[in-house]
Each structure stands twice: as C-alpha cells, then as structure tokens.
Design an enzyme around this catalytic site. Structure first.
Site, PDB file in Angstrom:
ATOM      1  N   ALA A  49       0.667  -1.175  -0.044  1.00  0.00           N
ATOM      2  CA  ALA A  49       0.030   0.004  -0.122  1.00  0.00           C
ATOM      3  C   ALA A  49       0.975   1.273  -0.306  1.00  0.00           C
ATOM      4  O   ALA A  49       0.280   2.250  -0.003  1.00  0.00           O
ATOM      5  CB  ALA A  49      -1.013   0.060   1.086  1.00  0.00           C
ATOM      6  N   ASP A 111       6.666  -8.181   6.618  1.00  0.00           N
ATOM      7  CA  ASP A 111       6.769  -9.110   5.191  1.00  0.00           C
ATOM      8  C   ASP A 111       5.412  -9.599   4.974  1.00  0.00           C
ATOM      9  O   ASP A 111       4.868 -10.785   5.711  1.00  0.00           O
ATOM     10  CB  ASP A 111       7.687 -10.204   5.325  1.00  0.00           C
ATOM     11  CG  ASP A 111       7.645 -11.138   4.485  1.00  0.00           C
ATOM     12  OD1 ASP A 111       7.338 -10.830   3.286  1.00  0.00           O
ATOM     13  OD2 ASP A 111       8.538 -12.178   4.429  1.00  0.00           O
ATOM     14  N   TYR A 235       9.586  -9.303 -21.237  1.00  0.00           N
ATOM     15  CA  TYR A 235       8.416  -9.186 -20.219  1.00  0.00           C
ATOM     16  C   TYR A 235       7.638 -10.314 -20.123  1.00  0.00           C
ATOM     17  O   TYR A 235       7.648 -11.395 -19.632  1.00  0.00           O
ATOM     18  CB  TYR A 235       7.937  -7.645 -20.165  1.00  0.00           C
ATOM     19  CG  TYR A 235       7.254  -7.183 -18.852  1.00  0.00           C
ATOM     20  CD1 TYR A 235       7.954  -6.725 -18.068  1.00  0.00           C
ATOM     21  CD2 TYR A 235       5.932  -7.822 -18.453  1.00  0.00           C
ATOM     22  CE1 TYR A 235       7.495  -6.513 -16.508  1.00  0.00           C
ATOM     23  CE2 TYR A 235       5.467  -7.580 -17.315  1.00  0.00           C
ATOM     24  CZ  TYR A 235       6.271  -6.949 -16.307  1.00  0.00           C
ATOM     25  OH  TYR A 235       5.467  -6.461 -15.025  1.00  0.00           O
ATOM     26  N   LYS A 244       3.452 -13.845 -14.692  1.00  0.00           N
ATOM     27  CA  LYS A 244       2.032 -12.877 -14.613  1.00  0.00           C
ATOM     28  C   LYS A 244       0.911 -14.026 -15.289  1.00  0.00           C
ATOM     29  O   LYS A 244      -0.029 -14.011 -14.930  1.00  0.00           O
ATOM     30  CB  LYS A 244       2.263 -11.883 -15.517  1.00  0.00           C
ATOM     31  CG  LYS A 244       3.441 -10.904 -15.237  1.00  0.00           C
ATOM     32  CD  LYS A 244       2.768 -10.198 -13.890  1.00  0.00           C
ATOM     33  CE  LYS A 244       3.711  -9.015 -13.744  1.00  0.00           C
ATOM     34  NZ  LYS A 244       3.360  -8.404 -12.306  1.00  0.00           N
TER      35      LYS A 244
END
Length: 399
Positions: A49, A111, A235, A244
C-alpha cells in the site's frame, strides 16, 4: 537534516518527507477534483500500500469511495541523520490526510509473504472493521521467503528459451546501451513464479476467508502489466511473464471461491507502464517509458498511477460496464496499447541514438517522475530547508 537525492543505478537511496507528503497530497487532490465514485467499497485492505499503484489504490478507495483502509507494506522509518524510505513517508502522509477527512486508516509494517503478517492483518480487521469488502494485491518484491517451507526465492528478469538483444537507456550515463540477456534456467523461472506469481495472493484470500473477515460479495484484484511487442521478449515472454501467467491461472480458483461467498469476484487488472521503483529496475523500461511519455503527452493521453487507478475503479471495479478482455482481465492500459501510440514508439525506438535522446524521447519527463517517487523535484517544496527524517506513522502495527 537537509536531504538531497542520492541516486545509485535505478534506485534513489534517499527520500524527502515533505516532498513525499506533497506527492501524496497531489494524488488526493486529483481524486477529489475528479469526484466521488459511486458503488465503491467501504472497507478496503491494500496489500502493498505504500508506493506506486498500491498507494494510488489506497488513495482512490479512501478519497474517491470514502473507504476505511488497512494497508500492508514493508518500509523503513527514518532516524536521526538517515532518511526513511519513500513508502514510509508516503504512508505517514496518507494517515495524516485520512485523519483530517475523518477516515479510518491503519497500517501494518512487515513481510506480507509471512503467515505472521497475515494473522496480524486478520486480527486488525476483526478488531476494527469486522470484515473487508475489497482486497487490493499490489506487491512488488525481488524475493520471497515461503511461509510454509522457509525456502527463499529470488525473482529474475530474463528471457525464456533464447538470448535476447536488448536496447536500453543507461540512466546514469545518459547513453543508449545494447546488451545481450541470456535465457533463464528452469530453476530461475520457477523461483520468479514463486515470488511474483499468484500463490501468495491465493494464500491471502484463503486466510481471510477462513478467518471470516471477507464480507459476502467481496472483490479482489491483483495488478499486472502486459505491454506490447516491444517489451514482450523480456517481459510477457520472459521469466516475469511466466509469473504473470501464473496470476491468470490462480485467479480462476480465487474467483470460484469468492463467487461461492455471496457472489464475490476476483480479477487481474492490467495497468499501463509507469515510472515506479519496480519498473525502473527493468533494463529496457526507462527507454520505453521515455518514448511512451513523449508520444502519449503529444496525444494528450499520458497518465500516471493515480489517473490509471481512478479510472480502473470508476469504470471497471465499481462501474456497470467494465473494460474486460477475453481472458476476463480488467484493462486500464488501452491508451498505451493504442496501435497508433505503439507504432510511433516503435519507429522512435529504432531511431534513437546517443545524439538525439533528448530530441526523440521525453527522458526529462522520465527523470522528473523518477525523482518524484522519492519526494524530490516537487513544486512548492523547499529542499534547502532543515527537515526531521524521523516521521511517525500513527496507527501503525509493527510486524
């Protein structure tokens, strides 16, 4: 102390508390100006965050939706003679402005991959919020200690299968750099998936569900980047892309369990390329971003983290007609992937040399946004003033 930027490679090792606060305020002002978001969440957990897209999500949820927010991050406080991390100062500023608005804000520093931090988070939700109705997953970390086995995994940024000739921008020397990147081993690919894939996201949602702290109908999203063919070799088709793709697999089971929990939902959200501490570490990204900024600014479509996340919330997370692709991902990156934009970037990519970097790219804009991440180069901040690096975060649980 007087704090100045000290840049080493792709990281700035100092951060400015007043500059970070001004940067957070600027993002809050953007959301406030754009106006409230209808049908938004009211109790939000943001995992990761403190910087970049995660911070933008926390700001959007709080100041766009009026949500109470619980943030999880891993940052270092300042002490006498030594500045803290930008994420620490960003979070201190967020708490300050949320309190002024009468919004609940609590944060947990530790963590996020660990069972201990998950339990502290569950305890805080039970005590203060009862349940949360949205979970944002926005972790960017180079390593992960597996909570069950204790094994330490490190992520690797390499192609898969074949070596790749890489064009990049050496941001220190300000020259175009050609290099060859050797392919990842299977072990390196597996480790990268362990760090950046969907396992931890699934562990978080399972833990929150088991503890009864996810409201019925709750939604969760994890942020990702896909890019276009210029970045694909390193990527999407590389070791990070494998991670991903793992997110795309893991989201299916998460979606199923949330759908059974009062009609909730889980989605991967695809966001555009922006300057973050994570993206600046990827060899070709400074050059790609410098070109992208030039093209998108000329088209009037340039956006940073807060613009991207605000539109993601308004159009897709809270809107009636979300931008969704065939794989079920929410898309906020469509302006970057506009074929006209990508064609122009590709043309400039092939033309850029040491002699025309400043002519063909917006490297000035890239450098400016990079320094902004650490609270430097922000209008209205006196960088010659003496500042206290020891800034406290109220309502912080130290893990």
């Amino acid at each position: 102390m007087i704090i100045k930027p000290r840049v080493r490679g792709f990281i700035c090792v100092t951060a400015h508390p007043a500059g970070c606060e001004a940067n957070v305020k600027k993002q809050i002002d953007y959301v406030t100006t754009e106006g409230p978001i209808a049908n938004g969440p009211k109790r939000v957990l943001v995992i990761g965050a403190s910087t970049g897209y995660g911070l933008a999500a926390r700001i959007t949820a709080a100041f766009g939706c009026g949500a109470d927010t619980l943030g999880v991050f891993f940052e270092r406080p300042g002490e006498e003679g030594k500045p803290g991390t930008s994420g620490w100062y960003n979070s201190a500023a967020f708490h300050k402005f949320a309190a002024q608005k009468g919004l609940y804000a609590k944060s947990i520093n530790g963590d996020a991959f660990s069972d201990e931090i998950k339990q502290l988070t569950i305890d805080a939700i039970k005590q203060d919020l009862g349940q949360v109705d949205q979970v944002i997953y926005s972790l960017a970390s180079p390593r992960r200690t597996h909570p069950k086995t204790g094994e330490v995994f490190n992520s690797t940024l390499k192609p898969i299968g074949n070596a790749v000739n890489l064009r990049g921008l050496d941001t220190d020397k300000e020259v175009i750099k050609e290099s060859v990147l050797q392919p990842a081993t299977q072990s390196e690919i597996d480790s990268t998936v362990a760090v950046m894939g969907g396992e931890d996201w699934q562990m978080w949602i399972d833990a929150l569900l088991d503890a009864g702290v996810l409201a019925e109908g709750a939604q969760t999203t994890a942020f990702t980047y896909l890019g276009e063919k210029i970045t694909h070799d390193i990527y999407w088709n590389g070791s990070i892309g494998a991670a991903k793709k793992d997110l795309d697999q893991k989201v299916l089971a998460i979606r199923e369990s949330l759908a059974a929990h009062g009609g909730g939902d889980a989605r991967v959200s695809v966001l555009k390329a922006v300057v973050t501490q994570a993206s600046s570490a990827i060899p070709m990204m400074p050059l790609y971003l410098s070109l992208l900024f030039k093209v998108m600014k000329e088209k009037g479509t340039h956006e940073g983290c807060i613009e991207q996340v605000y539109s993601l919330y308004k159009d897709s997370l809270c809107g009636d007609s979300p931008h969704m692709d065939q794989e079920g991902r929410l898309r906020a990156d469509y302006k970057e992937l506009d074929p006209e934009v990508q064609n122009q970037v590709q043309q400039l990519w092939d033309q850029v040399t040491n002699d025309n970097i400043y002519l063909l790219t917006d490297f000035v804009g890239y450098k400016s946004e990079f320094l902004n991440l650490f609270g430097f180069g922000i209008d209205g901040v006196d960088y010659d003033a003496d500042v206290n690096p020891d800034v406290k975060i109220p309502n912080l649980i130290q893990g």
